[in-house]
Write a protein that holds these residues in place. Structure first.
Motif, PDB file in Angstrom:
ATOM      1  N   UNK A  26       0.819  -1.215   0.000  1.00 23.36           N
ATOM      2  CA  UNK A  26       0.000   0.000   0.000  1.00 23.36           C
ATOM      3  C   UNK A  26       0.850   1.261   0.000  1.00 23.36           C
ATOM      4  N   UNK A  27       1.878   1.273   0.861  1.00 16.02           N
ATOM      5  CA  UNK A  27       2.770   2.436   0.948  1.00 16.02           C
ATOM      6  C   UNK A  27       3.555   2.622  -0.350  1.00 16.02           C
ATOM      7  N   UNK A  28       3.957   1.502  -0.962  1.00 17.86           N
ATOM      8  CA  UNK A  28       4.705   1.569  -2.231  1.00 17.86           C
ATOM      9  C   UNK A  28       3.860   2.181  -3.335  1.00 17.86           C
ATOM     10  N   UNK A  29       2.609   1.703  -3.464  1.00 19.54           N
ATOM     11  CA  UNK A  29       1.709   2.220  -4.502  1.00 19.54           C
ATOM     12  C   UNK A  29       1.419   3.698  -4.279  1.00 19.54           C
ATOM     13  N   UNK A  30       1.176   4.080  -3.032  1.00 18.02           N
ATOM     14  CA  UNK A  30       0.901   5.484  -2.704  1.00 18.02           C
ATOM     15  C   UNK A  30       2.090   6.367  -3.094  1.00 18.02           C
ATOM     16  N   UNK A  31       3.298   5.937  -2.717  1.00 16.43           N
ATOM     17  CA  UNK A  31       4.505   6.718  -3.022  1.00 16.43           C
ATOM     18  C   UNK A  31       4.731   6.842  -4.526  1.00 16.43           C
ATOM     19  N   UNK A  32       4.475   5.739  -5.241  1.00 15.38           N
ATOM     20  CA  UNK A  32       4.677   5.729  -6.690  1.00 15.38           C
ATOM     21  C   UNK A  32       3.722   6.681  -7.403  1.00 15.38           C
ATOM     22  N   UNK A  33       2.500   6.759  -6.907  1.00 16.38           N
ATOM     23  CA  UNK A  33       1.504   7.629  -7.531  1.00 16.38           C
ATOM     24  C   UNK A  33       1.737   9.107  -7.223  1.00 16.38           C
ATOM     25  N   UNK A  34       2.219   9.383  -6.009  1.00 16.84           N
ATOM     26  CA  UNK A  34       2.346  10.782  -5.563  1.00 16.84           C
ATOM     27  C   UNK A  34       3.683  11.417  -5.930  1.00 16.84           C
ATOM     28  N   UNK A  35       4.787  10.718  -5.629  1.00 21.07           N
ATOM     29  CA  UNK A  35       6.126  11.320  -5.740  1.00 21.07           C
ATOM     30  C   UNK A  35       6.446  11.927  -7.118  1.00 21.07           C
ATOM     31  N   UNK A  36       6.244  11.184  -8.230  1.00 14.38           N
ATOM     32  CA  UNK A  36       6.638  11.758  -9.534  1.00 14.38           C
ATOM     33  C   UNK A  36       5.869  13.024  -9.909  1.00 14.38           C
ATOM     34  N   UNK A  37       4.597  13.102  -9.494  1.00 13.80           N
ATOM     35  CA  UNK A  37       3.765  14.251  -9.876  1.00 13.80           C
ATOM     36  C   UNK A  37       4.182  15.550  -9.190  1.00 13.80           C
ATOM     37  N   UNK A  38       4.953  15.435  -8.124  1.00 17.77           N
ATOM     38  CA  UNK A  38       5.363  16.639  -7.382  1.00 17.77           C
ATOM     39  C   UNK A  38       6.401  17.450  -8.159  1.00 17.77           C
ATOM     40  N   UNK A  39       7.216  16.774  -8.967  1.00 16.99           N
ATOM     41  CA  UNK A  39       8.348  17.471  -9.610  1.00 16.99           C
ATOM     42  C   UNK A  39       8.407  17.336 -11.132  1.00 16.99           C
ATOM     43  N   UNK A  40       7.588  16.436 -11.704  1.00 20.76           N
ATOM     44  CA  UNK A  40       7.735  16.094 -13.131  1.00 20.76           C
ATOM     45  C   UNK A  40       7.579  17.286 -14.071  1.00 20.76           C
ATOM     46  N   UNK A  41       6.565  18.130 -13.846  1.00 17.27           N
ATOM     47  CA  UNK A  41       6.278  19.236 -14.758  1.00 17.27           C
ATOM     48  C   UNK A  41       7.441  20.223 -14.842  1.00 17.27           C
ATOM     49  N   UNK A  42       7.939  20.626 -13.679  1.00 17.18           N
ATOM     50  CA  UNK A  42       9.042  21.585 -13.644  1.00 17.18           C
ATOM     51  C   UNK A  42      10.320  20.963 -14.194  1.00 17.18           C
ATOM     52  N   UNK A  43      10.512  19.669 -13.915  1.00 14.61           N
ATOM     53  CA  UNK A  43      11.695  18.969 -14.409  1.00 14.61           C
ATOM     54  C   UNK A  43      11.696  18.918 -15.931  1.00 14.61           C
ATOM     55  N   UNK A  44      10.524  18.645 -16.525  1.00 10.90           N
ATOM     56  CA  UNK A  44      10.387  18.608 -17.978  1.00 10.90           C
ATOM     57  C   UNK A  44      10.692  19.971 -18.588  1.00 10.90           C
TER      58      UNK A  44
END
Length: 546
Positions: A158-176
């Motif tokens: 559960x914690x793995x799925x939650x982290x996978x869904x949340x973490x990338x969305x925090x920085x992806x747009x600015x990183x791109x």
């Protein structure tokens, strides 16, 4: 990108199957560890030997399959990159000249050399890794639930799925965004380097420092953009790491609590921590891969924009014969400070034409309009009654200019354009040269090292092998000596089955050999006719006295 992924689908499938087998082999390791710790009290040597043999077998199988997986991975990456680069080159070489010239060559080089490779590294590879990570989650999840403890498995999953869904969305747009800025700056820097090195003859003791400063300013811009991207990427990795460490802390705390409560054995605790490490690695990869793929969005859109634009000259009618005439009707080309105004003229089949006038009078603009190197702002040009806008004229017209491009390569590749034109001896043209000069051209392994005059001779040979019914030459004898010019010009003008248009500003040329002469001044046709007609005109006398 679907097309390019589909082309390597069988390799991707093989890669994923290899990963599945390797992961299953590796997934047994923590379970074997649990069995070992839980059977210590029995002190059964035969049982221990069996566990060790299975342990060794799982590791050996994992190593062999991982080797195959890595080899296939390289094959996928290379096939994907080669396919993209082939299509990209095909698309841009299908552009018309105006469209191609709208962008700097450095940008094309940058995309071919950098952006497409980045897509292979940071789009394709992470996409495959995501499938592998999901494999790992599934396999370890099943092993965790079935053989360790379902409560811990549920929390970790559960914690793995939650982290996978949340973490990338925090920085992806600015990183791109920052990545795109960096790659755009690199493209500009590549263009600048190309520009400076093409002017190598101007790099000398007086100019070297200034040239260095010029390139350094562009390099600093690229470096600054790269640092901004790298700095934010470091932040993204730190955020991702925070989610991973939180999973560590949660799992470690649960294991400790259940161990103290004696609800799990020591073997289960050790196996749980082992499986936890196995979960952490793919979770970290998954978060990183999702972030990486999202960061390539700008590059992907940029490359796809080129690849989608693959119509080029496909809709043009390929004209392979020339029957009667080239006709200009009120052709007008406007520049900032110069215009070719309402040019109208009819060039007849198999006649020889000279276009004369001062430098900058508009002679080359006429040819540029015919070859579609410049756009007409008014009027039209017709070949055999059909507008050139609808025609692919490459089979009937060959145009050579004063500074025709010579490829890095030998004589044969240059005159045939890598075999596009049938190679045969040019006979009387080659006979016009001295043996020394001909050998100098023919035997040169790199024709870019030829002299200016030799390059012009080579370009004329190339035109003859192209064997088009219409031949256009724009100041092609500017670097050849008088003797060679006279001989080559005589041979060319004696060809009965060719329509020739030769541009020159030299009035010493044998103008009497031409069927008709056009005198251009300030973007206008001021006089045309036979040599005798031109000689009588006031405009020609004015040109002679200038």
């Amino acid at each position: 990108m679907k097309k390019y992924l589909y082309e390597v689908k069988h390799l991707i499938l093989l890669n994923v199957i290899c990963n599945l087998i390797a992961t299953i082999a590796l997934a047994n390791i923590p379970y074997l560890t649990k069995r070992l710790f839980d059977s210590i009290e029995s002190r059964n040597l035969e049982y221990l030997v069996n566990i060790i043999l299975i342990y060794v077998g799982c590791n050996v199988l994992n190593l062999i399959i991982t080797y195959i997986e890595n080899v296939v991975n390289f094959k996928i990456g290379i096939a994907f990159e080669v396919s993209l680069k082939k299509d990209f080159f095909k698309v841009i070489t299908n552009y018309d000249y105006m469209k191609f010239s709208s962008k700097d060559i450095g940008e094309y080089i940058s995309i071919q050399a950098n952006e497409i490779t980045q897509l292979e590294m940071d789009y394709l590879t992470p996409a495959i890794d995501i499938i592998k990570s999901i494999n790992t989650f599934a396999i370890y999840g099943i092993m965790f639930f079935a053989f360790i403890d379902w409560r811990i498995a549920l929390v970790v999953l559960g914690a793995s799925i939650f982290s996978t869904l949340i973490a990338p969305n925090l920085t992806a747009k600015e990183l791109s965004k920052r990545r795109k800025v960096y790659l755009d700056k690199m493209g500009i820097y590549v263009s600048k380097i190309k520009d400076l090195l093409e002017g190598f003859k101007l790099i000398q003791s007086k100019t070297r420092k200034n040239m260095f400063v010029e390139q350094e300013s562009f390099l600093k811009d690229a470096a600054k953009a790269r640092f901004a991207y790298g700095k934010f990427k470091s932040l993204a990795l730190t955020v991702n790491g925070g989610f991973i460490y939180s999973l560590h802390i949660i799992s470690f705390s649960i294991v400790g609590y259940l161990l103290i409560k004696k609800e799990i054995t020591v073997g289960t605790a050790v196996a749980t921590l082992g499986y936890l490490e196995c979960f952490i690695s793919p979770m970290g990869s998954l978060i990183y891969d999702i972030n990486t793929i999202k960061s390539t969005r700008g590059i992907k859109l940029k490359v796809l924009e080129f690849l989608k634009d693959n119509e080029g000259e496909k809709n043009l009618i390929v004209k392979k014969d020339f029957n009667s005439s080239i006709e200009f009707k009120d052709a007008t080309v406007d520049y900032d400070k110069f215009s070719l105004k309402d040019f109208s003229y009819r060039f007849e089949k198999n006649k020889k034409y000279a276009i004369i006038g001062h430098s900058g009078s508009g002679k080359s603009t006429i040819i540029g309009a015919l070859m579609k190197y410049v756009n007409l702002s008014k009027g039209n040009i017709y070949i055999d009654g059909k507008s050139i806008e609808k025609l692919d004229i490459s089979y009937i017209i060959h145009n050579i200019s004063q500074h025709e491009h010579i490829f890095t390569g030998d004589y044969k590749n240059n005159v045939t354009v890598f075999g596009a034109f049938p190679f045969r001896k040019i006979g009387i043209l080659e006979d016009s040269l001295s043996e020394v000069m001909l050998d100098s051209i023919v035997q040169k392994s790199d024709c870019q090292l030829l002299s200016g005059g030799e390059k012009q001779v080579l370009s004329i040979f190339r035109m003859c092998l192209a064997d088009t019914p219409i031949c256009i030459m724009d100041e092609v004898f500017s670097a050849t000596d008088m003797n060679i010019t006279e001989k080559l010009e005589k041979v060319l003008l004696s060809m009965k089955d060719k329509t020739m248009i030769i541009i020159t500003h030299k009035l010493s040329e044998h103008l009497e050999e031409f069927d008709e002469i056009l005198l251009i001044e300030n973007g206008k046709l001021v006089q045309s006719g036979t040599y005798e007609d031109i000689l009588k005109s006031a405009e020609y006398r004015k040109l002679q006295s200038a």
